[in-house]
Design a protein around this motif. Structure first.
Motif, PDB file in Angstrom:
ATOM      1  N   LYS A   1     -55.560  13.931 -10.944  1.00 14.12           N
ATOM      2  CA  LYS A   1     -54.413  13.111 -11.361  1.00 14.12           C
ATOM      3  C   LYS A   1     -54.253  11.895 -10.450  1.00 14.12           C
TER       4      LYS A   1
ATOM      5  N   GLU B   1     -49.888   4.758 -13.764  1.00 14.05           N
ATOM      6  CA  GLU B   1     -50.159   6.057 -14.378  1.00 14.05           C
ATOM      7  C   GLU B   1     -49.899   7.188 -13.391  1.00 14.05           C
ATOM      8  N   MET B   2     -50.339   7.014 -12.144  1.00 11.36           N
ATOM      9  CA  MET B   2     -50.131   8.035 -11.108  1.00 11.36           C
ATOM     10  C   MET B   2     -48.649   8.167 -10.751  1.00 11.36           C
TER      11      MET B   2
ATOM     12  N   GLU C   1     -46.053   7.587 -12.657  1.00  9.34           N
ATOM     13  CA  GLU C   1     -45.344   8.285 -13.735  1.00  9.34           C
ATOM     14  C   GLU C   1     -45.671   9.775 -13.726  1.00  9.34           C
ATOM     15  N   TRP C   2     -46.929  10.117 -13.389  1.00  9.42           N
ATOM     16  CA  TRP C   2     -47.270  11.546 -13.281  1.00  9.42           C
ATOM     17  C   TRP C   2     -46.480  12.182 -12.138  1.00  9.42           C
TER      18      TRP C   2
ATOM     19  N   GLY D   1     -42.817  12.775 -12.939  1.00 12.03           N
ATOM     20  CA  GLY D   1     -42.609  13.974 -13.754  1.00 12.03           C
ATOM     21  C   GLY D   1     -42.813  15.250 -12.961  1.00 12.03           C
ATOM     22  N   TYR D   2     -43.830  15.259 -12.094  1.00 13.43           N
ATOM     23  CA  TYR D   2     -44.149  16.445 -11.293  1.00 13.43           C
ATOM     24  C   TYR D   2     -42.985  16.810 -10.373  1.00 13.43           C
TER      25      TYR D   2
ATOM     26  N   ASN E   1     -54.373   0.338 -14.252  1.00 14.18           N
ATOM     27  CA  ASN E   1     -54.769   1.373 -13.297  1.00 14.18           C
ATOM     28  C   ASN E   1     -55.582   0.783 -12.153  1.00 14.18           C
TER      29      ASN E   1
END
Length: 603
Positions: A108, A154-155, A157-158, A161-162, A320
């Motif tokens: 990720k 992208e990272m 947003e991941w 959420g995490y 990215n």
């Protein structure tokens, strides 16, 4: 009564005559997600180091709950250059049963070679390995210093959420205001050597901080206006839920129309400032660029890319890591040659370049001398001039700090000074590559204000979504493999259209395309049948109605819990219970809302 995970009482820390914080007190309960906010140089990172025992303190107490496991992400982690990525992730503790999870998290974070020596990784990659390390160990309390630095969108947003999911307990320093708003439920502000507590997210903090400033009259008028303006802007921002998905062609063109209108209005306003910049800025004439990796794989950055940059345009570049954003601006500046094509730059353009690698100073110079070596005055437009000292004060360097030596500055203060050196050269075209890294929130607010009224052109490469939303008119989205999308709006608006990957022309072509095996009439009939919208089944209609009721109830519960958490009247047990319930409620609400949106599109 539940014992807090961390209890800090009457904590004081000083360096010589400089007191960073004095008799501050706060506690963190299980499930709380705490954001720490302060200006650069006032002690944010020092406070985290004191809490984790890496630095001493003058007086006070720091008490962790017994047997509490604490994980710390440092701002600049240090690794053995010879150890592998996998070894670095486990700190040689041999937790082999977590290798699968390590691979998932590292993937990720776009770290794929687990046997690569740490010495071969860039500073940003090492920071991501350190972040993976602290997440993999699953501590009871996560302490994170600037976790979003060196992550692409992208990272980020991941990670957002995490960290939002489940009952994680966090204490973190970050300048990413969207991250603060969406992850944190308690804000600590370190200001004037004391701690202020705000029991809510970043939007709540803005509102209550403004009330505090208005009540105490302790801040200057300009600072009041900065925070008031930001609060008003946040209230105007579209919410992620509650509206139909807008992926339709007419919505896109309406957005494009608004973006063009904004640029035209700015052109009219800034032309009146007598700014000397010609109508020709730059033209990117069918530029191509590719690299060969050491595995002999070709990475395409640009492929026959054309763009004509307008006068007074404010462009954001997103994508990215590794998609070619920094390479593009280096080609524009003549630092990297294109493989084919060319950049035609206007004669009146004077670039000011803020790079990720440009932070170099004579550490024995005084701050004011660094600036006056460049110029004594700066033209702010509309006939307004500031002296070097006034300009430094504009960017929150006090007269005392201006006469300090550079080596005494914190990392964030040095970054801010570097920004001032770029601006002091009085360019008419600013190119800013990741300008928000390591800057405090108040400095970011001032930079946003400066760029809004900047009488020239701006290109910003940034992963800070909040910053991009406030500054830019439109985006170039680098999707990789030479694909670049020109989007007429800010980042939040782009995300609303993100599922529509194909350009509008392609969508039209697909819509009107006829089957070659059918005659015109049959093709038209088949096209009508294929494009006919599917309707809700009876079961889906019942589900749709039920979801509407459930979402309404969940939103009421969320509002009630947030009000209770901000009231300051809950006991520790009630506070813990509500803090545990809130993230679970948000996750449930998000799931039901996404399903409601899917069904709503079929209505």
């Amino acid at each position: 009564m539940a014992i807090p995970y961390l209890d800090v009482q009457d904590l004081t820390k000083s360096f010589g005559a400089q007191v960073l914080f004095e008799e501050i007190s706060f506690s963190i309960a299980e499930g709380q997600k705490v954001g720490l906010i302060a200006q650069n140089g006032t002690g944010k990172s020092t406070l985290l180091s004191v809490i984790t025992g890496k630095e001493g303190y003058d007086s006070g107490t720091i008490i962790f709950r017994r047997d509490l496991r604490v994980g710390m992400l440092e701002q600049s982690p240090v690794f053995d250059p010879d150890e592998t990525v996998l070894d670095a992730c486990f700190n040689h503790q041999g937790e082999e049963e977590k290798v699968l999870k390590a691979k998932q998290i590292l993937t990720k974070l776009k770290i794929r070679d687990l046997q690569q020596p740490m010495g071969q990784l860039s500073g940003g990659q090492q920071k991501r390995v350190a972040l993976a390390n602290v997440l993999i160990t699953e501590p009871d309390l996560l302490i994170l210093d600037e976790p979003t630095n060196h992550l692409d969108l992208e990272m980020i947003e991941w990670l957002e959420g995490y960290l939002s999911r489940g009952n994680k307990t966090l204490l973190m320093v970050t300048h990413d205001r969207f991250f603060l708003d969406r992850v944190c439920n308690l804000i600590l502000e370190l200001d004037n050597r004391t701690i202020y507590t705000y029991r809510g997210n970043y939007a709540y903090y803005l509102e209550k901080r403004q009330e505090r400033i208005d009540n105490t009259r302790a801040e200057i008028i300009r600072a009041n206006n900065l925070y008031r303006r930001e609060l008003e802007w946040m209230r105007r921002m579209p919410q992620a839920r509650g509206h139909k998905a807008r992926y339709r062609e007419e919505a896109f063109y309406e957005l494009e129309k608004v973006a063009k209108q904004r640029i035209e209005e700015r052109q009219l306003r800034l032309k009146s400032n007598n700014v000397y910049i010609g109508s020709k800025i730059f033209e990117c004439q069918y530029v191509s660029k590719a690299y060969q990796t050491h595995e002999d794989t070709e990475i395409i950055i640009l492929k026959d890319f054309y763009y004509n940059f307008a006068r007074f345009e404010k462009m954001g570049i997103v994508g990215n890591n590794g998609s070619g954003k920094s390479t593009f601006i280096k080609m524009l500046l003549g630092l990297v040659p294109p493989d084919s094509g060319r950049f035609d730059i206007g004669d009146t353009v004077r670039f000011g370049y803020f790079s990720q690698e440009g932070l170099t100073f004579n550490e024995q110079q005084k701050v004011i001398d660094v600036i006056t070596d460049i110029a004594e005055y700066i033209d702010m437009g509309s006939g307004k001039h500031l002296s070097a000292s006034q300009f430094l004060q504009y960017f929150l360097f006090t007269p005392e700090q201006q006469h300090n030596y550079v080596y005494k500055l914190s990392g964030g203060e040095k970054r801010k000074l570097y920004l001032c050196t770029v601006l002091m050269k009085n360019p008419n075209f600013l190119v800013l590559d990741e300008p928000t890294n390591d800057l405090d929130i108040q400095t970011l607010q001032i930079l946003e204000e400066y760029l809004t009224d900047f009488p020239g052109c701006v290109i910003v490469v940034s992963h800070d979504r909040y910053f991009m939303d406030k500054v830019v008119d439109h985006l170039l989205v680098f999707k990789g493999n030479g694909v670049i999308k020109d989007f007429p709006g800010n980042y939040t608006q782009y995300r609303s259209f993100a599922e529509s990957d194909a350009p509008e022309e392609e969508k039209k072509a697909k819509k009107n395309k006829k089957s070659p095996s059918l005659p015109d009439s049959a093709s038209s009939s088949a096209s009508t049948n294929n494009n006919e919208k599917r309707r809700l089944t009876y079961k889906e209609k019942i589900e749709y109605q039920q979801l509407g009721k459930e979402i309404e109830e969940l939103e009421k519960e969320q509002q009630l819990i947030e009000e209770q958490l901000c009231s300051g009247t809950l006991s520790v047990e009630e506070l813990t219970e509500k803090s545990i319930r809130l993230p679970k409620l948000k996750e449930e609400l998000d799931e039901k809302s996404m399903r409601w949106l899917e069904l709503d599109e079929l209505c």
